[in-house]
Scaffold this motif. Sequence first.
Motif: not given
Lengths: 356, 177
Positions: B27-28, B31, B69, B73, B105, B109
């Motif tokens: 996720g990071r 981002a 996760k 997840k 992911a 985004m």
Amino acid sequence: MAAITCTCVNGVRSLILGRYIGRTILRTPKPVITDCPVRNLKRWERPYMLYLEKQRKKHERKFGPPPPKPRSEHSDLPWNYDSELYAFARRLGEEINEETLRAAFTHPSFVAGEIEKRKELELDVELDMQDNEELSHIGIEFISEYIKSYLRHVYPNFPDDGINATKDHLTSVEVSSHIASHLGVADLIKYPVFPFPEDVVQKTFFAVVGALLQSQGPDRTGLFVRDFFLPQLMGKDINDCWELLDPMGLLVETLQQQGKEPPQPRLIRQTGSSTLVAMYIVGIYSDKQLIGSAPGSSILEAEDQATRVALKNIFGTNPEKSPPLPIDGPIGQYLHASIVKQLKGGDNSERVAVSD
Amino acid sequence: MASRAAQQWGTFARVWYLLDANQQPPGRIAAMVSPILQGKHKPIYHPLSDVGDHVVIINTRKIAFSGEKWDRKIYYHHTGYPRGFSATKAKDVHLIDPTKIVHKAIYGMLPKTLTRRTMMQRLHLIPGQTIPEDIKANIVEQIVAPREIPKRLDQYTQEELENFPKLWHPVEDPDLR
């Protein structure tokens, strides 16, 4: 005819048809009317104007735009050449000898044409008209010297080839005739054919400068050249005037003359090398100091660009790094004074006559 | 100052970035990468201008979800056909395709416009360490990974272990207990 701006509520536009321009009226709460013959627009006036405009456009579409007319034929008012000449000089804020100015606007072929006419009419061929051949040579010489001297002062490291190229650009047909047309020189030219070719306009402009030089001297003429020719360089990269075919050779020579290490190009960055849109940044180093860098779509192009940037940096003509041209202000005034002093000292034959 | 054409070429050139996803939370990573694919890190950015850069992510097989996760997840998908609904755990998705988690992911985004697919074409995901030669030739910069990878105990040297400041020293004499 008084010029009145129309801001009427119903948005009637003034049609460009001769003297009807002055007839439109302000319809704001506080109207300002100056010597207008009619108070209001008649009911038939607007449709009639639109009809006339339509006819004009139809004619133009069928037969093309009307041929250009000399300025003397633009309006029905009589054209007084003498007062136009006087007004021209006054408009520039200069006092020029009337005879010299008249000669400046007369092209040699016009004089020849007049002599022919007199021969045909079997009149006396003795014509007292002077042409602008000599004046234009005097003018262009002074302009060239002033511009070159100015550029040498502002860019002391710029080589003579570049200065000459810039001078050639400023005194080229396109630039000179552009300046001349906007000063109203084109309206007063005496030449057998209308519309005047651009080199005739250029020659006349140089002759005007020559006439000014003869009347006022190098100080006022220098100011004239400075005020009208040099601002054409604003926003322009003067290195573009100079066509350099071998920048690397020139760079090697220049660094050698300055006693510095020969230039070494190095690839600084590259991206997307395997794609069609690759970008390479090459830097030129002399004695491990970066003297210029530039991007390019190939290594060779980037190197060429970087060499040109390095040359600009050495000559001090890089637009990003050098200050704008000192045309006015204290620096500009001092610069003008030193140029005039140099011109006077170097070439005393330039000064032909003192002002009347 | 180079010529206008050269300056323009340099301004609008596409940059190829490299990012190592080893031990990184997906996720990071997403981002960080999403604004670069859009071109938001450039002063010439405009959503319609297509000024995004390329990003090459290696070691996507080694990504590290925090918490539980991997088990908790769930990735849902419906094929559009009847009985086409599936719910798959992250660990199973990762086994099937080691680049899919990072792909999803980042895709989630990016702005949900027609330009998204173009930006995803500029994303290059490599599960392992080996980069193809033609992509390797293009890379120019490395993006610093978001998570600082902690050292395992066996990765510390003996000197570091000995010199580590201690709160208390164990007593040698057993009789004092």
